[in-house]
Design a protein around this motif. Structure first.
Motif, PDB file in Angstrom:
ATOM      1  N   THR A  21     -66.531 -17.471  27.296  1.00 40.66           N
ATOM      2  CA  THR A  21     -67.005 -16.268  27.998  1.00 40.66           C
ATOM      3  C   THR A  21     -65.838 -15.315  28.251  1.00 40.66           C
ATOM      4  O   THR A  21     -66.022 -14.108  28.232  1.00 40.66           O
TER       5      THR A  21
ATOM      6  N   LEU B 292     -67.044 -12.270  26.317  1.00 42.22           N
ATOM      7  CA  LEU B 292     -67.758 -11.407  27.249  1.00 42.22           C
ATOM      8  C   LEU B 292     -66.832 -10.720  28.250  1.00 42.22           C
ATOM      9  O   LEU B 292     -67.279  -9.945  29.076  1.00 42.22           O
ATOM     10  N   GLY B 293     -65.562 -11.060  28.221  1.00 45.03           N
ATOM     11  CA  GLY B 293     -64.647 -10.451  29.184  1.00 45.03           C
ATOM     12  C   GLY B 293     -64.813 -10.984  30.595  1.00 45.03           C
ATOM     13  O   GLY B 293     -64.320 -10.397  31.549  1.00 45.03           O
ATOM     14  N   LEU B 294     -65.546 -12.104  30.738  1.00 49.82           N
ATOM     15  CA  LEU B 294     -65.711 -12.683  32.068  1.00 49.82           C
ATOM     16  C   LEU B 294     -64.524 -13.597  32.360  1.00 49.82           C
ATOM     17  O   LEU B 294     -64.660 -14.800  32.494  1.00 49.82           O
ATOM     18  N   GLY B 295     -63.356 -13.009  32.437  1.00 49.34           N
ATOM     19  CA  GLY B 295     -62.167 -13.846  32.471  1.00 49.34           C
ATOM     20  C   GLY B 295     -61.848 -14.381  33.840  1.00 49.34           C
ATOM     21  O   GLY B 295     -61.763 -13.626  34.799  1.00 49.34           O
ATOM     22  N   ILE B 296     -61.676 -15.666  33.942  1.00 42.65           N
ATOM     23  CA  ILE B 296     -61.187 -16.179  35.222  1.00 42.65           C
ATOM     24  C   ILE B 296     -59.798 -16.796  35.068  1.00 42.65           C
ATOM     25  O   ILE B 296     -59.215 -17.234  36.037  1.00 42.65           O
TER      26      ILE B 296
ATOM     27  N   LEU C  35     -62.357 -11.532  39.415  1.00 41.34           N
ATOM     28  CA  LEU C  35     -62.551 -12.975  39.284  1.00 41.34           C
ATOM     29  C   LEU C  35     -63.894 -13.364  39.876  1.00 41.34           C
ATOM     30  O   LEU C  35     -64.653 -14.132  39.295  1.00 41.34           O
TER      31      LEU C  35
ATOM     32  N   TYR D 229     -69.512  -5.123  36.494  1.00 41.53           N
ATOM     33  CA  TYR D 229     -69.191  -6.011  35.395  1.00 41.53           C
ATOM     34  C   TYR D 229     -67.688  -5.934  35.192  1.00 41.53           C
ATOM     35  O   TYR D 229     -67.131  -4.838  35.116  1.00 41.53           O
ATOM     36  N   PRO D 230     -67.017  -7.093  35.107  1.00 43.33           N
ATOM     37  CA  PRO D 230     -65.544  -7.072  35.152  1.00 43.33           C
ATOM     38  C   PRO D 230     -64.892  -6.201  34.099  1.00 43.33           C
ATOM     39  O   PRO D 230     -63.789  -5.712  34.331  1.00 43.33           O
ATOM     40  N   THR D 231     -65.529  -5.994  32.948  1.00 41.14           N
ATOM     41  CA  THR D 231     -64.854  -5.173  31.943  1.00 41.14           C
ATOM     42  C   THR D 231     -65.248  -3.706  32.046  1.00 41.14           C
ATOM     43  O   THR D 231     -64.764  -2.893  31.268  1.00 41.14           O
TER      44      THR D 231
ATOM     45  N   TYR E 169     -59.949 -19.987  43.697  1.00 41.47           N
ATOM     46  CA  TYR E 169     -59.701 -18.556  43.895  1.00 41.47           C
ATOM     47  C   TYR E 169     -60.140 -18.085  45.273  1.00 41.47           C
ATOM     48  O   TYR E 169     -59.531 -17.177  45.832  1.00 41.47           O
TER      49      TYR E 169
ATOM     50  N   SER F 167     -66.669 -12.282  37.619  1.00 43.83           N
ATOM     51  CA  SER F 167     -66.766 -13.157  36.445  1.00 43.83           C
ATOM     52  C   SER F 167     -67.515 -14.431  36.804  1.00 43.83           C
ATOM     53  O   SER F 167     -68.398 -14.890  36.067  1.00 43.83           O
TER      54      SER F 167
END
Ligand code: HEM
Ligand SMILES: [Cu+2]
Lengths: 131, 224, 556
Positions: free
Chosen positions: C237, C241-245, B153, B138-140, B58, B156
């Motif tokens: 995750t 946890l929504g830590l999506g990659i 990304l 925090y990504p969400t 990425y 995360s």
């Protein structure tokens, strides 16, 4: 810790050596100072604007040197058997395989890098899929 | 291995109570333990390697998004933590050395310092997490402050990398804690048993991983 | 050799006469507790035998439902979702809880120390821990898949598994993750044992090829499993946890998941075949009464497969959107990995050539292995060619390919090994004729089940569908009929092997007149494996009578 005298009995080292608070500090302490110096250098390099986005590469190079120092001196790889070095080396070589062949895909995809992915369309989410 | 520190078995390494019945001598037993741990570390390298591979992909696809996102991490705390870990690496290495020489007093103190430094590391990490959450990094989070999608990304990866590293620190601290207890209780021979060397190797590895996590997450994107 | 203090092991076993007497590892204290806390590699091998057999039957039950469903073109037995869950259960259980552990952890555990003349594996407690982790992971995964089910297939592909699947994906992934620790523990144990515990006199090139095969397998386990662990962690995750990659909404690439997954899973298919190769080598040399042909080539082939196996994973991704240059590279590398496999096949045949072959059950299984593995390997080459794969990808051809290797190959090899070493493990002989019938039945049933699937794939039957056009039915019916025979052939050993435990004749220490250190000790072996130092002399596969030595040119 007042029982330290007990150690004087066993082994053939001078008793004073066993009672002392610290083992010989070299070379670990020297290596530690070098690591601190490298840490500082790394921070400076990271903020050095002439390098722009590439500063991270220089920082990673410094990290490699630091890692080598830690492995050799803090993890005693110097005195380890050859097969242990081989084990560590295998980890690194296989990492290179993982990086290399994965990038062989991403670097040769058609179009600009990332072009194939940069258009996020709204996808159905988990909640919506539920029904 | 020329001497045994346990007072009950002076000098007779081969009869040491530390020797398991399926090995013929301590040299063989120590070699097995060390090799086993080095192999385990190779698997750990590949474990984190999967994460680093994702980062690499990425970062190459979205260099700008990653540089912007990385500028938001707490570099001061990150750098202090680097210093803490390097110092604990020193004390751990010295503890191993002292154990090899049978210096129980010194081992006790060095392990205690190592644990202390690790705890401070975790404390700083916790404070940093608190700040991150406060900044909605925090990504969400609906108020995630960065616009470019790839920033999520990066974040995360940030949480996963530091989280997994922190778990490794915790495991290390637990191990050191048990060993410290046993050292104080004198329940094992410093020179005949491998456990301090093993713990030291593991701790060195945890250091090592941080040495790469730190530039990737904190030093990225500062030069502008 | 004499400096190994085998005698100082166990003083309680010493009889007044001075000679060391020991109970067999089975006879000594027979309480459940003593088995559940044992650190004896032989007993742990038995524990693994019981648990993998259990998982085999769970996976087998799922397979039965799949074949029943496919008997008719309409999807009448199971719902769409139900079918997805059943084939996922089948794949996950068979791959991670049967095929991966079965030979290394059952036969490897039992035999590696015996074969190199050691008293145990290097880390006996870690060995026990690995069994508990396997059970824990397996229970977790099976429970998750039975209570709620998982519908992603054993491959857990994103984005389906992360963004859409509403099933117990995370729990199952955690179960597989836990079992990964078990695999790693076994791998570390095997490698360290081979490195540090060989007695003097047993150099690297005097080890039995089974030990070499376990060694090579362990290398793959150690270098690949961690990446699976990471990719599953990322999956969990992302879901929890929504830590999506892998999330495309953020610019994440679901294909990255496939890269990481296949970096593990292609090497993992070699985890599922190399141990079988090791077993078959031992069996074929014994029943051909011949020194193995090209020992060194066999060793290098094992190592080459282990290493090159890491360079080919992209052949699973030809149709995924991977760059075509990468596809061509992976295709080319996949052809290379076939070379060492072929060397092994040729060497087995050359070993049998002019041998005094006898057809004991284990030899029948082993010969079945060679043929079926060759079929599976060759069709792998078809699939490794990009244009052919575009036609065959995700069809039953692929299903047939890997079942020829994993079931025809690995399961046959496991049965070969189980029969070969059964007298050593249990001290009992099984009825030979029954075993021979089972072996032949298995070969026949297997081909009837899976050969039609090659044809089905080629004429367009996709995998993972439970309803299909009528035109395909003939082949599906043949396949299901074969599965019935295959099931019978798998149940037979369960019958006569258990029978032999009670009524079987007592086995002598070397019933097959085989070479190898494990045959120099009693059947079943004593608790500490050997009463006296085993004799390490001559080469491992010394099957020629001393008076008429026949030397192969490739001998070393
Ligand atoms: C001679 C070496 C081999 C080659 C060149 C080869 C090639 C391939 C290729 C190209 C595919 C992808 C087909 C597709 O999805 O379109 C495939 C699938 C597969 N192969 Fe092989 N293979 C080889 C050996 C093996 C072995 C030894 C095993 C197992 C022990 C194995 C197990 C599998 C499995 C499980 C799949 C399907 C995975 C899935 O999509 O679920 N292969 N093989
Ligand atoms: Cu493959």
């Amino acid at each position: 810790m007042s029982r330290a005298t007990q150690h004087g009995r066993d082994g053939n080292r001078p008793a004073a050596d066993r009672r002392s608070l610290l083992p010989p500090l070299m070379p670990e302490l020297g290596v530690f100072l070098a690591l601190f110096a490298l840490t500082a250098t790394s921070v400076l390099v990271a903020f050095w604007s002439a390098l722009g986005g590439l500063a991270i590469l220089a920082c990673l190079a410094i990290a490699l040197v630091m890692a080598a120092l830690v492995m050799t001196f803090f993890m005693h790889l110097r005195s380890a058997m050859a097969v242990m070095m081989l084990a560590g080396l295998a980890g690194v070589v296989w990492l290179a395989i993982l990086f290399g062949l994965t990038m062989a895909d991403y670097l040769t995809r058609p179009g600009d890098l990332g072009a194939s992915m940069q258009t996020p369309v709204k996808a159905e989410t988990k909640a919506e899929a539920a029904n | 291995m020329t001497e045994a520190a346990a007072p009950s078995t002076p000098g007779r390494a081969i009869r040491s109570p530390a020797l398991a019945s399926h090995f013929h001598d301590l040299r063989q037993q120590h070699a097995a333990a060390d090799l086993g741990l080095w192999i385990f570390l190779a698997t750990e390298i590949l474990f984190f390697g999967g994460l680093f591979a994702a980062y690499l992909v990425y970062a190459v696809l979205y260099p700008d998004g990653f540089l912007d996102a990385a500028a938001e991490t707490e570099i001061v705390i990150g750098t202090i933590n680097t210093a803490l870990l390097l110092t604990s690496g020193l004390t751990a290495a010295l503890a191993v050395k002292a154990a090899g020489a049978g210096m129980r007093r010194s081992v006790t103190m060095l392990i205690a310092v190592t644990i202390g430094l690790g705890l401070v590391f975790l404390g700083a990490k916790g404070y940093e997490y608190w700040l991150d959450l406060d900044h909605h990094l925090y990504p969400t989070s609906p108020e995630f402050p960065l616009a470019a999608p790839p920033a999520k990304l990066f974040w995360s990866l940030y949480w996963t990398m530091t989280g997994l590293h922190a778990i490794h620190i915790l495991v290390g601290l637990g191990t050191w804690g048990i060993i410290l207890f046993q050292t104080v209780r004198r329940s094992f021979s410093l020179t005949d048993n491998s456990r301090i060397r093993i713990a030291g190797l593991y701790w060195g590895f945890v250091d090592l991983m941080w040495l790469f996590i730190w530039p990737l997450l904190y030093l990225m994107g500062r030069a502008t | 050799m004499s400096d190994i203090p085998y005698r100082d092991v166990d003083v309680d076993g010493e009889k007044p006469g001075g000679r060391l007497m020991e109970e067999s590892y089975l006879g000594e204290r027979f309480s459940i507790w003593s088995w559940l806390t044992t650190t004896d590699h032989k007993r742990i091998g038995i524990l693994y035998l019981i648990s993998t057999t259990l998982f085999f039957f769970i996976g087998g039950a799922a397979a039965t439902m799949i074949r029943l469903e496919l008997f008719t073109p309409a999807g009448d037995l199971l719902t769409d979702d139900g079918y997805n869950k059943v084939f996922t259960l089948h794949g996950v259980v068979m791959v991670w809880f049967f095929l991966v552990p079965v030979i290394p952890s059952v036969l490897g555990n039992f035999l590696v120390p015996l074969m190199i003349g050691a008293k145990d594996l290097a880390f006996p407690r870690l060995n026990l821990l690995s069994w508990y982790l396997n059970i824990l992971g397996g229970t977790f995964a099976v429970w998750a898949m039975l209570s709620g089910g998982v519908d992603t297939g054993w491959t857990f592909y994103t984005p389906y598994s992360t963004a859409f699947a509403n099933t117990h994906v995370s729990l199952t992934a955690i179960g597989v993750f836990i079992s990964g620790f078990s695999t790693i523990a076994t791998g570390v144990n095997m490698i360290v044992t081979v490195h540090t515990m060989r007695p003097p006199g047993m150099g690297w090139f005097r080890m039995p090829l089974f030990v070499w095969a376990i060694y090579a397998t362990s290398l793959i386990m150690l270098l690949s499993t961690p990446v699976l662990a990471m990719v599953l962690t990322l999956l969990v995750t992302e879901r929890l946890l929504g830590l999506g990659i892998f999330d495309p909404n953020r610019g994440g690439d679901p294909i990255l998941f496939q890269h990481l997954f296949w970096f593990y899973s292609h090497p993992a298919v070699y985890i599922m075949i190399l141990p079988g190769m090791g077993v078959v080598t031992e069996v074929i040399t014994c029943f051909s009464r011949r020194r193995v042909f090209g020992y060194a080539a066999m060793v290098y082939a094992l190592l080459a497969i282990a290493v090159i196996g890491f360079f080919v994973w992209g052949h699973h991704m030809f149709t995924s959107g991977q760059s075509m240059y990468a596809s061509l590279t992976f295709s080319f590398l996949s052809f290379i990995v076939a070379v060492p496999s072929a060397i092994k096949v040729f060497n087995w045949i050359a070993t049998m050539y002019r041998g005094q072959i006898t057809f004991e059950a284990s030899m029948l299984y082993a010969m079945g292995f060679v043929g079926l593995f060759t079929m599976g390997g060759l069709t792998g080459l078809f699939l490794a060619s990009v244009p052919v794969d575009l036609h065959l990808h995700d069809t039953y051809f692929v299903v047939a390919h890997f079942h020829y290797i994993m079931v025809g190959g690995m399961v046959s090899a496991f049965f070969a090994g189980l029969h070969f070493w059964w007298p050593k493990i249990t001290g009992r002989l099984y009825p030979e004729t029954a075993a021979q019938i089972a072996a032949l039945l298995m070969f026949f049933g297997f081909n009837l089940t899976f050969f039609p699937q090659y044809i089905l794939g080629n004429i367009g039957m996709p995998r993972r569908y439970h309803a299909y056009p009528d035109a395909f039915q003939v082949w599906h019916v043949l396949s299901s009929a074969g599965a019935v025979i295959l099931a019978a052939a798998y149940l037979m050993p369960l019958g006569y092997l258990v029978w032999s435990l009670i009524w079987g004749k007592r086995a002598p220490s070397n019933p097959w007149r085989a070479s190898g250190l494990e045959w120099q000790t009693g059947s079943p072996p004593p608790k500490h494996n050997f009463l006296a130092n085993p004799k390490i002399e001559g080469s491992v596969y010394d099957y020629h009578p001393a008076q008429q030595p026949r030397r192969e040119p490739s001998d070393d």
